[in-house]
Design an enzyme around this catalytic site. Sequence first.
Site, PDB file in Angstrom:
ATOM      1  N   HIS A   1      40.904 -13.999  72.466  1.00  0.00           N
ATOM      2  CA  HIS A   1      42.150 -13.381  72.050  1.00  0.00           C
ATOM      3  C   HIS A   1      42.375 -13.676  70.570  1.00  0.00           C
ATOM      4  O   HIS A   1      41.784 -14.609  70.015  1.00  0.00           O
ATOM      5  CB  HIS A   1      43.290 -13.963  72.902  1.00  0.00           C
ATOM      6  CG  HIS A   1      44.566 -13.178  72.815  1.00  0.00           C
ATOM      7  ND1 HIS A   1      44.596 -11.806  72.872  1.00  0.00           N
ATOM      8  CD2 HIS A   1      45.855 -13.581  72.683  1.00  0.00           C
ATOM      9  CE1 HIS A   1      45.845 -11.389  72.780  1.00  0.00           C
ATOM     10  NE2 HIS A   1      46.634 -12.466  72.660  1.00  0.00           N
TER      11      HIS A   1
ATOM     12  N   CYS B   1      43.774  -6.812  70.803  1.00  0.00           N
ATOM     13  CA  CYS B   1      44.392  -7.959  70.146  1.00  0.00           C
ATOM     14  C   CYS B   1      44.040  -8.090  68.676  1.00  0.00           C
ATOM     15  O   CYS B   1      44.895  -8.364  67.837  1.00  0.00           O
ATOM     16  CB  CYS B   1      44.053  -9.232  70.891  1.00  0.00           C
ATOM     17  SG  CYS B   1      42.297  -9.469  71.152  1.00  0.00           S
TER      18      CYS B   1
ATOM     19  N   ASP C   1      52.542 -13.417  69.159  1.00  0.00           N
ATOM     20  CA  ASP C   1      51.449 -12.647  69.750  1.00  0.00           C
ATOM     21  C   ASP C   1      51.843 -11.183  69.795  1.00  0.00           C
ATOM     22  O   ASP C   1      52.534 -10.739  70.712  1.00  0.00           O
ATOM     23  CB  ASP C   1      51.147 -13.168  71.161  1.00  0.00           C
ATOM     24  CG  ASP C   1      49.878 -12.541  71.719  1.00  0.00           C
ATOM     25  OD1 ASP C   1      49.366 -11.584  71.106  1.00  0.00           O
ATOM     26  OD2 ASP C   1      49.408 -13.007  72.770  1.00  0.00           O
TER      27      ASP C   1
END
Lengths: 656, 317
Positions: A457, A413, A473
């Site tokens: 995250h 991430c 995202d």
Amino acid sequence: MNWRIHWRRRVEGPLLSPRSFDLTVLTMLMVLAVHAPHLPVWLSLGLGSVLALRWWQRRRAPGKTPAWLKLPLIALLALAIVTTYGTVFGRAPGASLAVGLLVLKLLETETARDARVGIAFACFALMAALLFDQGLVATLGVALGLLPVLAALRSLEPAQTLVSLPRQLLPGLTLLAVSLPLTLFAFAVVPRLSTPLWGAPQDDQARTGLSSEMSPGDMTQLLVDDSPAMRVSFDTAPPPRGDLYFRAFVMWNYDGTSWRASPPYAKPEPVDATDRVSYAVTLLPNGQRVLPALGVPLGVPDGAVLRAGRVLARDKPVDDLLRYRLTSALHYRLGAAIGPERAPALELPSGLNPRTLALGREWRERLHGDTAAIVGAALALFHDGGFSYTLTPAPLGRDAMDDFLFSTREGFCEHYASAFTVLMRAAGVPARVVTGYQGGFWNRLGNYLLVRQSDAHAWSEVWMEGRGWVRVDPTAAVRPERVSLGAAAAGGGVRPWYQDAWLQNLRNRWDIVNRWWDKGVIGFDALRQRGLLTPFGVEQTDNQTLAWLLVAGSLLFGGAGLAWAMARRQRIDPALSALRRLERKLARAGVARRRGEGPQHYLRRAARALPGHREALRVLMEQYLQLRYAGDEPADESLRDFRRKVRDFRAARVVQ
Amino acid sequence: MRAWLARLQQWAERRLPALTRYRRAESLPIELHRRRIYIVPTGFGLGFGVLLLVMLVGALNYTNNAALLLTCLLGASSMTSMLLTFRALDGLSLASVRAGQAVAGQPLDLHLVFAATRARESIRVELTGQLQAFHLTTAGEAELVFQLPTSRRGWQPLPRMRVWSTWPLGMFRAWSWLHPEQSVLVWPQPEAKGPPPRLPESDAAERQLHHGEDLAALRNYRTGDPPRHVAWKASARHEGLLVKDFEQPRAHEEWRLDWRELGALDNEARIARLARWVGEAHAQRRRYGLWLPTLEIAADSGSDHYARCMSALALLP
């Protein structure tokens, strides 16, 4: 001159029995065991071997260890602690010193007095272990350490029944169990301090957790740490999994290697919410000053302020379990107008990542500055450009984003969020990195969401005309399971063994016990104290009321205990009680039994005094003597007969 | 300091009747109950209390609820141990006291029998500076033997004894006083040395050995028996030879110890001399009798007789 080395010094007074000494050693061993997780390994091993040697030595021949051996050991301990920690003050060096001195105290423990001092200090050391970890398992371990403490204290008493060592531990368990009601009562009503009397211990332990800085690759530690980060319970049904983004830090400033949360100015963006979710968060201590919030927070909990990027910041680090309630929006328009923060949201370090910047510029020209299309192009690149998700990516060089986008093409991430944000800025779209938690485990039994550190995250927010800051995202473009199933599913085969699916599942379910412990015991503060006492009619929970309540309750428990202690459970002999009854009847008739008069003599005298009952009394006397002296156990039948006869006996008053 | 404490204790016993209710002697059996068991924390108990206080303040200061819970658990356990300490003594009784025999100046064996209806652990009894501990595994009795110092002859009341226990954790001490009504009889101390008793004239006649005509019994023949002792008539009706066994010659003559013959001495010296003679006669296994102003003991021998004579001497005014 006698130069023989004396290994032992003689002591005066009665020596400890071998059993007492064994139990004292066991006590010290328990203390060492509960402290072992935070003591340096060499210290644990060293103290353990000192303990073993001392035990072995005393088994052979009792005697104190001489001073010439003891003093250097103490000096060595102090020196080792100072060289390890640099000081003897503070939590960890203090605990090391306490445990070390406790073990060394055993070297001179020969009498009951020495043992008592050592055991009392061991209680203190057991409590000190809870300053490091007050979880359920640690507390149970410490409570278990009380068993040898109690058994050792018992064994110091003279003249007692000798039983085996395990059986000697059992009475302590009973004692603790019996004391539990008073314990819980006292725990509930002991007045809590509103302000600490002295400084709380500095949290000198490195904790894993989100930090205010992010550089691609440094979250790996975090993503394999599956200790709980927080627990969230919702007032209504939980939001769908794809919406479970908890924002903690918003980062603007990129220096080519790491992102920093340095808000250009401290004014939060306005938000137009289209829905509201109310929930309560129990945040485990993490040493940070931010409070993670779902979506964008609408309210502000006590003791926190709203900063730019709608980040909830606190003036003190979270060093204790913290519980807060919040309302958030999942669908919203954040910062419809962009002002002075536009410039920092476009800033890029000069002279770095030339290929990335070129790609961004090319997109801007090709797509005529259409923000949505640029975002789409970037996501398409991540999705189709041969990128892979891994927790062990190849290291990146000076032009980190160029290396990632054009050569290694693997990462997690942080890499994706960072590269995406740099691309957006290069294409002229204001963008920032957001870190926090995503997902979690929904514990159906406890009705709460368990968020672990491994759910950490990072994602991006881009500013679009008319829509404000929009969450993008980029990891989801590469590995959609990360969002839909969680970090464990996305990790592939590189997860450690303890994150194995079924084990993880078990641990997730077991967490409800931890939550109960955290909520019921660790999080039991003055507020909850009031909540507990209000139903019992205690409206005011100031310290004085609580102190009175504590005293009154302790007296009540003490009274109940005293009633138990004083209860005389005498087994009344049935034959004797029947005779007493007969005596009462005869006394009413005027023939009272004299002091020291035997039953035979008495009943004969009664028969003489009451001629009308002579025969009946003679029979009763003979029957009683039979019952009393004929056999070991009186026959049931004759006993019943005797009792019936006594019951039916009616004596007329004696004629004076 | 010690003297000052002793004075304080005396004052307390005089001024605080609750503490001294059982100072007066009682008849056996003496059972301990709640009105006569006192409890105070021991030095260790007080120290542990201070430690608990420190732990409490520490736990509250660091708002560490697990530590607070542990402190509460230890505190509650200490309180419970107080009840157990009380129960260690409650219901215990001094069932009987048995005294041994001793002359004045020598310690007298005192057997104390304690009884209870359930098991007891670690109970200590203190009597005239001697300390002993005992335990009862189940309902039953335990016997302790103390050495009671004696100084003069006659009835000696039993001293007050203290029963105490710090069972189970040593944090509290429960204690009580026992003062049995019973007295023990201390025998007079014999004089160190003096003349032997003057023997009456009649003894001279009995001094000769007599294996005269008194036939005592018949027994089987043993090699070496003189043939004139064989009972021929009796042997004829028997399988083997039977021998007439004559009474053995008397080894010692009988002593008659008389109080009146010691007129020259004062009361205690007379008693001491008689005690010595009684002791010597007993040691030599003589037959002896004793004449006292109040009592006449016929000649006899054996330890019962000795005890009777010594007790009679002990009880002389």
